[in-house]
Design a protein around this motif. Structure first.
Motif, PDB file in Angstrom:
ATOM      1  N   ALA A  69       0.810  -1.227   0.000  1.00  0.00           N
ATOM      2  CA  ALA A  69       0.000   0.000   0.000  1.00  0.00           C
ATOM      3  C   ALA A  69       0.842   1.276   0.000  1.00  0.00           C
ATOM      4  O   ALA A  69       0.468   2.259   0.642  1.00  0.00           O
ATOM      5  N   SER A  70       1.956   1.297  -0.719  1.00  0.00           N
ATOM      6  CA  SER A  70       2.832   2.467  -0.667  1.00  0.00           C
ATOM      7  C   SER A  70       2.151   3.718  -1.219  1.00  0.00           C
ATOM      8  O   SER A  70       2.236   4.800  -0.617  1.00  0.00           O
ATOM      9  N   ALA A  71       1.446   3.600  -2.347  1.00  0.00           N
ATOM     10  CA  ALA A  71       0.769   4.766  -2.925  1.00  0.00           C
ATOM     11  C   ALA A  71      -0.337   5.253  -2.002  1.00  0.00           C
ATOM     12  O   ALA A  71      -0.500   6.468  -1.785  1.00  0.00           O
ATOM     13  N   GLU A  72      -1.119   4.326  -1.455  1.00  0.00           N
ATOM     14  CA  GLU A  72      -2.220   4.707  -0.561  1.00  0.00           C
ATOM     15  C   GLU A  72      -1.687   5.358   0.711  1.00  0.00           C
ATOM     16  O   GLU A  72      -2.267   6.331   1.217  1.00  0.00           O
ATOM     17  N   LEU A  73      -0.584   4.846   1.239  1.00  0.00           N
ATOM     18  CA  LEU A  73      -0.004   5.432   2.449  1.00  0.00           C
ATOM     19  C   LEU A  73       0.539   6.834   2.181  1.00  0.00           C
ATOM     20  O   LEU A  73       0.384   7.743   3.012  1.00  0.00           O
ATOM     21  N   ASN A  74       1.170   7.017   1.029  1.00  0.00           N
ATOM     22  CA  ASN A  74       1.626   8.362   0.667  1.00  0.00           C
ATOM     23  C   ASN A  74       0.466   9.336   0.631  1.00  0.00           C
ATOM     24  O   ASN A  74       0.549  10.448   1.159  1.00  0.00           O
ATOM     25  N   GLY A  75      -0.633   8.917   0.001  1.00  0.00           N
ATOM     26  CA  GLY A  75      -1.811   9.764  -0.072  1.00  0.00           C
ATOM     27  C   GLY A  75      -2.371  10.079   1.308  1.00  0.00           C
ATOM     28  O   GLY A  75      -2.760  11.219   1.599  1.00  0.00           O
ATOM     29  N   PHE A  76      -2.424   9.067   2.171  1.00  0.00           N
ATOM     30  CA  PHE A  76      -2.957   9.253   3.524  1.00  0.00           C
ATOM     31  C   PHE A  76      -2.103  10.234   4.320  1.00  0.00           C
ATOM     32  O   PHE A  76      -2.625  11.128   5.010  1.00  0.00           O
ATOM     33  N   ILE A  77      -0.787  10.092   4.234  1.00  0.00           N
ATOM     34  CA  ILE A  77       0.115  10.988   4.980  1.00  0.00           C
ATOM     35  C   ILE A  77      -0.030  12.421   4.485  1.00  0.00           C
ATOM     36  O   ILE A  77      -0.149  13.363   5.284  1.00  0.00           O
ATOM     37  N   VAL A  78      -0.030  12.594   3.168  1.00  0.00           N
ATOM     38  CA  VAL A  78      -0.131  13.937   2.605  1.00  0.00           C
ATOM     39  C   VAL A  78      -1.459  14.579   2.986  1.00  0.00           C
ATOM     40  O   VAL A  78      -1.519  15.758   3.360  1.00  0.00           O
ATOM     41  N   GLN A  79      -2.573  13.817   2.942  1.00  0.00           N
ATOM     42  CA  GLN A  79      -3.878  14.382   3.278  1.00  0.00           C
ATOM     43  C   GLN A  79      -3.946  14.805   4.736  1.00  0.00           C
ATOM     44  O   GLN A  79      -4.502  15.856   5.068  1.00  0.00           O
ATOM     45  N   ASN A  80      -3.395  14.003   5.632  1.00  0.00           N
ATOM     46  CA  ASN A  80      -3.368  14.392   7.046  1.00  0.00           C
ATOM     47  C   ASN A  80      -2.496  15.627   7.253  1.00  0.00           C
ATOM     48  O   ASN A  80      -2.827  16.506   8.059  1.00  0.00           O
ATOM     49  N   TYR A  81      -1.411  15.665   6.538  1.00  0.00           N
ATOM     50  CA  TYR A  81      -0.498  16.805   6.614  1.00  0.00           C
ATOM     51  C   TYR A  81      -1.209  18.088   6.147  1.00  0.00           C
ATOM     52  O   TYR A  81      -1.110  19.140   6.792  1.00  0.00           O
ATOM     53  N   VAL A  82      -1.955  17.992   5.059  1.00  0.00           N
ATOM     54  CA  VAL A  82      -2.698  19.152   4.548  1.00  0.00           C
ATOM     55  C   VAL A  82      -3.779  19.574   5.527  1.00  0.00           C
ATOM     56  O   VAL A  82      -4.051  20.772   5.711  1.00  0.00           O
ATOM     57  N   LEU A  83      -4.410  18.615   6.189  1.00  0.00           N
ATOM     58  CA  LEU A  83      -5.443  18.932   7.169  1.00  0.00           C
ATOM     59  C   LEU A  83      -4.862  19.752   8.322  1.00  0.00           C
ATOM     60  O   LEU A  83      -5.477  20.731   8.774  1.00  0.00           O
ATOM     61  N   VAL A  84      -3.691  19.372   8.797  1.00  0.00           N
ATOM     62  CA  VAL A  84      -3.019  20.147   9.845  1.00  0.00           C
ATOM     63  C   VAL A  84      -2.693  21.549   9.335  1.00  0.00           C
ATOM     64  O   VAL A  84      -2.840  22.545  10.056  1.00  0.00           O
ATOM     65  N   ALA A  85      -2.259  21.640   8.076  1.00  0.00           N
ATOM     66  CA  ALA A  85      -1.945  22.943   7.482  1.00  0.00           C
ATOM     67  C   ALA A  85      -3.191  23.820   7.410  1.00  0.00           C
ATOM     68  O   ALA A  85      -3.116  25.038   7.614  1.00  0.00           O
ATOM     69  N   HIS A  86      -4.354  23.229   7.118  1.00  0.00           N
ATOM     70  CA  HIS A  86      -5.600  23.998   7.082  1.00  0.00           C
ATOM     71  C   HIS A  86      -5.895  24.628   8.437  1.00  0.00           C
ATOM     72  O   HIS A  86      -6.322  25.791   8.512  1.00  0.00           O
ATOM     73  N   ILE A  87      -5.703  23.872   9.510  1.00  0.00           N
ATOM     74  CA  ILE A  87      -5.968  24.418  10.846  1.00  0.00           C
ATOM     75  C   ILE A  87      -5.018  25.568  11.149  1.00  0.00           C
ATOM     76  O   ILE A  87      -5.420  26.600  11.708  1.00  0.00           O
ATOM     77  N   ALA A  88      -3.742  25.406  10.786  1.00  0.00           N
ATOM     78  CA  ALA A  88      -2.787  26.499  10.980  1.00  0.00           C
ATOM     79  C   ALA A  88      -3.215  27.729  10.191  1.00  0.00           C
ATOM     80  O   ALA A  88      -3.159  28.865  10.695  1.00  0.00           O
ATOM     81  N   ALA A  89      -3.657  27.517   8.941  1.00  0.00           N
ATOM     82  CA  ALA A  89      -4.112  28.639   8.110  1.00  0.00           C
ATOM     83  C   ALA A  89      -5.369  29.280   8.691  1.00  0.00           C
ATOM     84  O   ALA A  89      -5.525  30.509   8.663  1.00  0.00           O
ATOM     85  N   LEU A  90      -6.277  28.465   9.226  1.00  0.00           N
ATOM     86  CA  LEU A  90      -7.509  28.996   9.822  1.00  0.00           C
ATOM     87  C   LEU A  90      -7.190  29.854  11.043  1.00  0.00           C
ATOM     88  O   LEU A  90      -7.770  30.939  11.230  1.00  0.00           O
ATOM     89  N   ARG A  91      -6.287  29.390  11.874  1.00  0.00           N
ATOM     90  CA  ARG A  91      -5.909  30.161  13.059  1.00  0.00           C
ATOM     91  C   ARG A  91      -5.304  31.507  12.665  1.00  0.00           C
ATOM     92  O   ARG A  91      -5.618  32.549  13.257  1.00  0.00           O
ATOM     93  N   LEU A  92      -4.432  31.487  11.665  1.00  0.00           N
ATOM     94  CA  LEU A  92      -3.803  32.734  11.218  1.00  0.00           C
ATOM     95  C   LEU A  92      -4.813  33.675  10.580  1.00  0.00           C
ATOM     96  O   LEU A  92      -4.725  34.900  10.712  1.00  0.00           O
ATOM     97  N   LEU A  93      -5.782  33.107   9.877  1.00  0.00           N
ATOM     98  CA  LEU A  93      -6.814  33.925   9.244  1.00  0.00           C
ATOM     99  C   LEU A  93      -7.603  34.701  10.298  1.00  0.00           C
ATOM    100  O   LEU A  93      -7.867  35.906  10.145  1.00  0.00           O
ATOM    101  N   LEU A  94      -7.990  34.045  11.377  1.00  0.00           N
ATOM    102  CA  LEU A  94      -8.744  34.714  12.439  1.00  0.00           C
ATOM    103  C   LEU A  94      -7.899  35.776  13.134  1.00  0.00           C
ATOM    104  O   LEU A  94      -8.432  36.803  13.597  1.00  0.00           O
ATOM    105  N   GLN A  95      -6.570  35.559  13.205  1.00  0.00           N
ATOM    106  CA  GLN A  95      -5.685  36.571  13.791  1.00  0.00           C
ATOM    107  C   GLN A  95      -5.484  37.750  12.846  1.00  0.00           C
ATOM    108  O   GLN A  95      -5.221  38.868  13.289  1.00  0.00           O
ATOM    109  N   ARG A  96      -5.618  37.502  11.541  1.00  0.00           N
ATOM    110  CA  ARG A  96      -5.364  38.541  10.540  1.00  0.00           C
ATOM    111  C   ARG A  96      -6.487  39.577  10.492  1.00  0.00           C
ATOM    112  O   ARG A  96      -6.268  40.724  10.120  1.00  0.00           O
ATOM    113  N   TYR A  97      -7.709  39.178  10.841  1.00  0.00           N
ATOM    114  CA  TYR A  97      -8.867  40.087  10.775  1.00  0.00           C
ATOM    115  C   TYR A  97      -9.499  40.215  12.160  1.00  0.00           C
ATOM    116  O   TYR A  97     -10.586  39.698  12.429  1.00  0.00           O
TER     117      TYR A  97
END
Length: 707
Positions: A600-628
């Protein structure tokens, strides 16, 4: 390339300092013992110092004392037991098997215990070479202990005196890795680069970065900092704030590449991120030299060009509007990254203690907690335990190596064969495979270098100089480029023979042959009682999902102001990043294993990247609320956030606990608050990516099930 491998930075790294400290301590104690006594005494003392030096790693002082004391005591006991049993063949081999097995069981305590395991094996092999009477064994054990205790005292004094310098160097290493991580993001704006492949590189680098950041935490946040260390604390926290900003830029690459593939926008963004990476590296470079840092980078021309592009954009609809929103959000984040790097430079120049300290008093959740309980070891004395199987594998391989070396037609040093086996055989097949190549190639090159040195140089003083350099290099490159360590270790051992034994150059051929034999035996036993990485993957995948659930819950508490500080958010962010790093490392090791053992190397790569992007979304959301922060419609924002977090929790819930997510309600448009449109977009993307995480998790489960 690792930053410490570059000549510009190597001499200022903690790797070089460690190598210099170890070489000075070992050779200094050896010469002192030789001046007081004789050569056999000096050799025994040197063995104790050498084995103890394997535990001389960057650690907090109390941890270093405990680790080195454990090394001195354990290795002294092993040296005594092996020497006492050396005159009785069957007893000697019984002790060797037991020591090999029990020392290898110590890897259950994690990476910190691996040098201790090797030290025990190393002294066992050296002590088994020559039969000893009981009195000689006691003398050998006592001299070994003196050498180890002497080196320990020396190292503790040196590290205590240079404690702040070590913290600077470890913090600088984390900054260098953050610069590498940031520079990889510049490739995400390059249309000639595959985005999925670049994201995989980012995830792999994040694993390395997480390890370096943890080392920085363990040294800088443990205990109360002195006034002279306040700057290091502030740079450390500024680094983590910068890391969250850099992480938040990972959410919009797809939209930007789709809509701005041609034109100047993507190259501009890539240039700005590349300059930011060089700017971070400048902070690290100044830190290693104990100097205040100043930015060598000018962003003005790129920022003016970016502003011009943003002004010229026409308001679009549908996908076009979404891409423009993504571009504006990315531009804002990059500006914030640049401002945070300026804060990083300022922190390095602030007067001692001038910057406010972090409000948290208990740093325990952020620090590595090392526990050495006998119960943990006993719990792994079972056939299904990977550590138990590894210990059996090492004991069998070393036993075979020592026995077979005595049947060879040449005058064999049995410990060379066994040492090669101990160096190569590691808990994972991937690490074993890498060590095998490094050990063989390094020994070959080291033998060639030594042959040239012994042929050209005949002065004992010059030979000692070469041996000192080899000792420095052997310790300095141990954890960053083992091939160089293998070269240095071969030069060191063969020069020692050349200095102490007439016509010692003949040992070169024997060392090569013994290394070949040890490599063959280690290769064979790497397939005996193996533990393939795919067997651990389901547990690691579930750990990532569980950590992300906790991170989402902590983010909800922080953004909905249910908590007074962000400590739980920071702890949970660390945990999810650590779990992703662990899974990514396991995936990387699996890809080095035989093709039949990959799953499952391709599926695991996809899973890791998607979780990583999800964490990035939360960081972006926090910064967005601080920006305005002005005119925030608190009730409407809270309702939108609660609905989003409820739907994300539904997507990430275990299959048995899944409940219907709340129906998405129509929200009232609030034109007076400029953050409303980007907030709605961010919440929509976050929910979509949470659903993708769930799909990726199911795909991984299916692929592993088929395997």
């Amino acid at each position: 390339m690792h930053y410490a491998l570059a000549p510009r930075t190597f001499l200022f790294s903690h790797y070089f300092y460690t190598g210099l400290r170890i070489a000075t301590g070992i050779l200094g104690l050896t010469f002192l013992a030789y001046a007081i006594a004789d050569l056999p005494t000096a050799v025994a003392v040197a063995m104790g110092a050498l084995c103890t030096s394997l535990m001389d790693m960057p650690s907090p002082l109390r941890h270093k004392f405990n680790e080195m004391l454990a090394g001195v005591l354990l290795c002294s006991v092993v040296a005594l037991l092996v020497s006492l049993s050396s005159q009785v063949g069957w007893l000697l081999y019984t002790v060797i098997v037991l020591v090999s097995f029990l020392s290898s069981m110590m890897v259950v305590y994690g990476r910190k215990a691996m040098p201790l395991q090797f030290a025990a094996l190393f002294v066992m092999m050296l002590s088994s070479e020559a039969p000893s009477t009981p009195l000689q064994a006691l003398q050998h054990g006592a001299l070994f202990f003196l050498g180890g205790a002497g080196y320990m005292a020396y190292a503790m004094v040196v590290v205590w005196r240079l404690q702040r310098r070590l913290k600077q160097q470890v913090l600088a290493e984390a900054l260098y890795e953050l610069a590498v991580y940031t520079n990889l993001k510049a490739g995400c704006y390059d249309m000639a680069t595959s985005l999925p492949r670049q994201m995989e590189k980012l995830v792999r680098e994040q694993s390395i970065l997480a390890e370096r950041q943890q080392a920085s935490r363990d040294l800088i946040l443990r205990g109360k900092p002195t006034p002279g260390e306040a700057i290091l604390v502030q740079v450390h926290y500024a680094m983590f704030d910068l890391y969250e900003l850099v992480l938040s830029t990972d959410t919009d690459y797809g939209a930007l590449r789709q809509h701005f593939a041609s034109g100047p926008i993507l190259p501009l963004l890539g240039d700005l991120i590349g300059k930011a990476a060089r700017d971070i590296e400048a902070v690290a470079y100044a830190m290693t030299r104990d100097q205040p840092s100043r930015s060598p980078v000018d962003y003005e021309s790129e920022l003016r060009a970016l502003d011009t592009v943003l002004r010229e954009l026409e308001a679009g609809e549908g996908d076009g509007a979404d891409a423009q929103a993504a571009l504006r959000a990315t531009a804002n984040k990059i500006r914030e990254v640049i401002a945070m790097i300026a804060r990083l430079h300022a922190a390095s120049r602030a007067p001692y203690g001038a910057l406010p300290m972090v409000p948290y008093s208990d740093m325990t959740p952020f620090l590595t907690q090392q526990r050495y309980s006998i119960g943990m070891l006993l719990a792994n004395l079972r056939w299904s335990s990977p550590v138990f199987r590894f210990a059996l594998r090492v004991a069998m391989a070393i036993s075979v190596g020592l026995v077979s070396s005595r049947w060879l037609p040449w005058t064999s040093h049995g410990y060379w064969t066994a040492l090669t086996i101990a160096v190569i055989l590691k808990p994972s097949f991937s690490m074993t495979r890498q060590r095998r190549a490094d050990r063989f190639i390094g020994t070959l090159i080291g033998c060639m270098i030594t042959a040239v040195i012994l042929h050209v140089v005949h002065s004992p003083a010059l030979l000692m100089g070469f041996m000192f350099v080899a000792t420095v290099a052997g310790a300095a490159f141990l954890s960053i480029k083992y091939r160089y360590t293998a070269i240095a270790a071969s030069v060191q051992a063969l020069l020692l023979i050349g200095l102490t034994v007439p016509q010692g150059g003949s040992g070169i051929g024997e060392r090569l042959l013994d290394t070949v034999l040890g490599t063959l035996i280690a290769t064979f036993f790497s397939y005996v009682l193996p533990n393939w990485e795919y067997q651990n993957l389901p547990r690691l995948v579930d750990a990532v999902l569980d950590a992300n659930r906790k991170y989402m819950a902590a983010a909800a508490d922080l953004l909905l102001k249910r908590t007074g500080d962000d400590i739980e958010y920071r702890v949970s962010r660390k945990q999810v990043m650590d779990s992703l790093a662990t899974l990514g490392a396991a995936l990387g090791r699996m890809l080095d294993e035989p093709a039949a053992k990959r799953r499952a190397s391709a599926e695991l790569n996809g899973f890791i990247v998607q979780n990583y992007v999800l964490v990035a979304h939360i960081a972006a959301l926090r910064l967005l609320l601080q920006r305005y922060p002005d005119k925030v419609p608190a009730a409407e924002v809270e309702t939108a956030l609660e609905g989003m977090f409820a739907r994300v929790a539904g997507s990430l819930a275990p299959a048995r606990d899944v409940v219907p997510a709340p129906t998405e309600q129509r929200t009232t448009w609030i034109a007076d608050w400029p953050g409303w449109a980007p907030l709605q977009r961010r919440l929509r993307l976050l929910q979509e990516d949470a659903a993708q995480v769930a799909l990726s998790h199911a795909a991984v489960g299916d692929a592993l099930g088929r395997g």
